[in-house]
Write an enzyme that holds these catalytic residues in place. Structure first.
Site, PDB file in Angstrom:
ATOM      1  N   ASP A 157      -3.776  -1.745  78.805  1.00 42.04           N
ATOM      2  CA  ASP A 157      -3.621  -0.493  78.047  1.00 42.04           C
ATOM      3  C   ASP A 157      -4.760   0.485  78.305  1.00 42.04           C
ATOM      4  O   ASP A 157      -5.918   0.099  78.405  1.00 42.04           O
ATOM      5  CB  ASP A 157      -3.571  -0.791  76.546  1.00 42.04           C
ATOM      6  CG  ASP A 157      -2.280  -1.502  76.162  1.00 42.04           C
ATOM      7  OD1 ASP A 157      -1.545  -1.942  77.063  1.00 42.04           O
ATOM      8  OD2 ASP A 157      -2.026  -1.599  74.958  1.00 42.04           O
ATOM      9  N   ASP A 185       8.340  -4.883  76.603  1.00 39.53           N
ATOM     10  CA  ASP A 185       6.911  -5.200  76.573  1.00 39.53           C
ATOM     11  C   ASP A 185       6.658  -6.696  76.382  1.00 39.53           C
ATOM     12  O   ASP A 185       6.909  -7.244  75.307  1.00 39.53           O
ATOM     13  CB  ASP A 185       6.288  -4.377  75.426  1.00 39.53           C
ATOM     14  CG  ASP A 185       4.791  -4.553  75.353  1.00 39.53           C
ATOM     15  OD1 ASP A 185       4.226  -5.249  76.217  1.00 39.53           O
ATOM     16  OD2 ASP A 185       4.192  -4.008  74.427  1.00 39.53           O
TER      17      ASP A 185
HETATM   18  C1  GLA Z   1       1.233  -3.360  74.507  1.00 40.55           C
HETATM   19  C2  GLA Z   1       1.613  -2.220  75.433  1.00 40.55           C
HETATM   20  C3  GLA Z   1       1.359  -0.903  74.734  1.00 40.55           C
HETATM   21  C4  GLA Z   1       2.161  -0.842  73.441  1.00 40.55           C
HETATM   22  C5  GLA Z   1       1.804  -2.020  72.570  1.00 40.55           C
HETATM   23  C6  GLA Z   1       2.714  -2.114  71.360  1.00 40.55           C
HETATM   24  O1  GLA Z   1      -0.125  -3.380  74.269  1.00 40.55           O
HETATM   25  O2  GLA Z   1       0.900  -2.301  76.619  1.00 40.55           O
HETATM   26  O3  GLA Z   1       1.706   0.163  75.578  1.00 40.55           O
HETATM   27  O4  GLA Z   1       3.525  -0.822  73.746  1.00 40.55           O
HETATM   28  O5  GLA Z   1       1.928  -3.235  73.280  1.00 40.55           O
HETATM   29  O6  GLA Z   1       2.438  -3.212  70.574  1.00 40.55           O
END
Ligand code: GLA
Length: 662
Positions: free
Chosen positions: A477, A414
């Site tokens: 997200d 990520d």
């Molecule tokens: C990002 C990702 C999420 C999650 C968070 C964790 O926002 O897109 O899916 O993994 O980080 O901090």
């Protein structure tokens, strides 16, 4: 004369007094109420949170250099519904993108359409509003309107759409407006329970690298005990006839057509399973669970174990769900840029350490494996993750070794904290950390599914496969509201050329069941129809199906939603195609996916906010030859009959008709 004049004057005075009293009694007073005086917790919000008198990130409201005392800060997609009694007469507000996005390049400073909709009619639409644009003033006559919606929609992509409604107020004569929850009708179950006779589920094709540990569980629904058999297994592999687990190590490359049987006292099922020993893994979209959408940073080892056990106990495992993935927040919290270097976030040798919510990771993955499941983990290529936990920066080799030794089968990588060290964020900067980890994982001696998570930057779908990725997030997200889910899902139309066996576009994890991004969970705010749309669309898109709710807390509706094998078969189809969109209007969309057996899976989606729609599809538009075609309703698992040339269905608001046509 004098008397009659006096009488006239008296009569006039009386008339004036009567009129005054009358109007005082009947003319209603105009009152004012500020938007921020209402309950704004009813508003949906695509990122951050809806705030009173603050932006969605909690800063003072500020548009184009001017600070405002009052208003609502939110993020697209956002909807607030208000009940008016027809006596709210006027709405005034100023709208714009909050200045807190100032650090973003000009091209990324939001693209928002602010809309005011009264009784299904658009009363105002701003068109595209971007950061640092002069704010727009809204002044709308609401006389007679019963229901009002304040909507902030994303136009181009939902990044940095910090939508402010400032100095917003209503004038009213009757009762003041009240905000209400988005209506959520009672969920309804469409799919019959699986039969007690055996039915083999899950992928029909599975890939593994030569020489690496092999783990695949043949799954089937039906009454237990059940016996599994397999013919044609490559050398080095064996099947456990009780559990259906295939383990061992296959050394010889090649494509092996095996035949699997599952038998119980009521009958026998047979199916082909293609095992491909070669360089490509993750030949069908990964199905499983991820901790983020439920527990986020409150996740504990117990949550993970509970979910893994429930995956088996609930029977979800029998439908092909296999990964148990821990997202962010299992490592130690790091608070500086050099967090990657050593103690207290790593040990003296630089090895990752878990925080006190997690214990021995190897014991955990052993336990997950012992249940016939696989284990996943997440970290950032940067010094820290989004949530500020230690990342892999400058420790990539060591961390990959750690993941392999700990027995992980899936890595979500990520981006987040990497932006601190990435340089200019040109294409090569975006690719650098992913190329590096991709090479390391390939040589790790384990088949670790490589999931790229960088929200679609640099059109990752064009290069995700080349850097070794098995899937790549295409958007920001997801959250559990219609705007977010549908905005993300329906924006995938151009990505179909990049989906194939081992390479999948990932529009983020599922928001069904109980979600919450923290210790306090709530039922997904999606309606039942929206959830049918969510699963149908993700299956048509060949997207990873990672459940984002605690499996041990699944209700009947969600269980039913996640265990329709005919729907899941669309997702897992071994041809590996992603659906294409053939119809898109403001009200309806039609998507279809080519299936390996020559049939088509088709989603007829109603995206209208208020009314049921009749949606049709012409078979010739799908390339189906011949006149008459068999149509099956996949959610109901019911044949609908033979249709000539065309199929029409009534589809509820935000709902779907998912069919398969032969
Ligand atoms: C990002 C990702 C999420 C999650 C968070 C964790 O926002 O897109 O899916 O993994 O980080 O901090």
């Amino acid at each position: 004369m004098t008397t009659s004049r006096t009488a006239l004057i008296y009569a006039n005075v009386i008339l004036i007094i009567v009129c005054f009293l009358f109007s005082a009694a009947y003319a209603e007073e105009v009152n004012t109420i500020w938007l921020d005086e209402l309950d704004l917790s009813k508003a949906t919000c695509g990122w951050g949170q809806v705030n009173k008198n603050k932006s969605c990130q909690g800063n003072p409201l500020k548009i184009n250099g001017v600070e405002y005392e009052r208003g609502m800060g939110t993020h697209t997609p956002s909807t607030l519904i208000l009940k008016l009694d027809g006596k709210v007469t006027r709405f005034t507000a100023i709208i714009g993108v909050d200045d807190e996005i100032s650090e973003q390049p000009t091209s990324d400073r939001g693209s928002i359409d602010f809309k005011v909709v009264g009784d299904k009619k658009v009363l105002y639409t701003s068109g595209t509003i971007r950061g640092y644009q002069t704010p727009e003033k809204i002044d709308i006559d609401l006389t007679g309107v019963e229901e009002l919606r304040l909507i902030a929609d994303d136009i181009e992509n939902n990044y940095y759409d910090h939508a402010d409604w400032v100095m917003a107020k209503f004038e009213y004569t009757g009762k003041p407006p009240v905000t209400i929850d988005i209506p959520k009708p009672k969920p309804y179950i469409l799919t019959p329970k699986p039969k007690p006779t055996p039915r083999i589920t899950g992928p029909k094709v599975f890939g593994a690298r030569p020489g690496n540990p092999f783990l695949f569980t043949v799954t089937a629904t039906g009454q237990r005990p059940m016996k599994f058999k397999i013919k044609g297994l490559p050398k080095g592999l064996k099947l456990d006839s009780e559990s259906g687990r295939i383990t061992g190590t296959a050394k010889k490359r090649g494509e092996y057509k095996t035949t699997v049987t599952a038998q119980n006292s009521l009958g026998k099922a047979k199916r082909e399973l293609r095992i491909v020993i070669g360089d490509t893994i993750c030949l069908t979209p990964p199905m499983g669970w991820n901790s983020w959408n439920c527990w986020a940073c409150s996740v504990t080892e117990k949550n993970v174990r509970d979910t893994a056990e429930a995956m088996v106990a609930s029977g979800l495992i029998n439908h092909g769900f296999s990964y148990i993935n821990i997202d962010d927040c299992w490592m130690r919290k790091a608070d500086s840029n050099d967090a990657a270097i050593g103690p207290p976030v790593r040990d003296e040798t630089g090895m990752l350490l878990t925080n006190d919510r997690f214990g021995d990771m190897k014991a955990l993955t052993d336990y997950i494996h012992s249940l016939g499941l696989k284990a996943g983990v997440c970290i950032s290529p940067g010094p820290t993750t989004c949530a500020g936990y230690v990342g892999s920066w400058q420790h990539e080799e060591q961390d990959a070794k750690y993941f392999a030794e700990m027995g992980f089968d899936y890595l979500k990588y990520d981006w987040c904290g990497y932006s601190k060290v990435s340089g200019n964020e040109k294409l090569e900067d975006l690719q650098r950390p992913y190329i590096l980890m991709g090479q390391i994982l390939e040589e790790s001696g384990r088949d670790i599914v490589y999931s790229l998570c960088q929200y679609g930057m640099g059109n990752v779908w064009e290069w995700g496969e080349a850097v070794g990725g098995n899937c790549w997030r295409t958007t920001g997200d997801i959250v559990d509201n219609w705007g977010s889910m549908s905005g993300i899902g329906f924006s995938q139309a151009d990505h179909w050329p990049y989906a194939k066996l081992g390479s999948w576009n990932d529009p983020d994890m599922l928001v069904v069941g109980k979600v919450g991004w923290g210790p306090n969970l709530h039922d997904s705010r999606l309606t039942a129809d929206e959830q049918y749309t969510h699963i149908s669309l993700w299956c048509l898109l060949s997207a990873p199906l990672l459940i984002g709710c605690p499996i041990e807390q699944l209700d009947d509706f969600t269980m039913n939603l996640l265990t329709n094998d005919e729907v899941l078969e669309v997702n897992q189809d071994p041809l590996g195609r992603q659906a294409k969109r053939i119809v898109k209007t403001d009200d309806v969309q039609v998507w279809y996916k080519d299936m390996e057996d020559g049939s088509k899976a088709i989603g007829l989606f109603n995206v209208n906010d208020y009314d049921e729609k009749t949606i049709g599809v012409k078979f010739e538009d799908l390339g189906l030859k011949g006149e008459s075609h068999r149509v099956r309703d996949l959610w109901r698992q019911k044949d609908l009959g033979e249709f000539d040339g065309l199929f029409n269905a009534e589809v509820p608001v935000h709902g779907v008709k998912l069919i398969r046509v032969w």
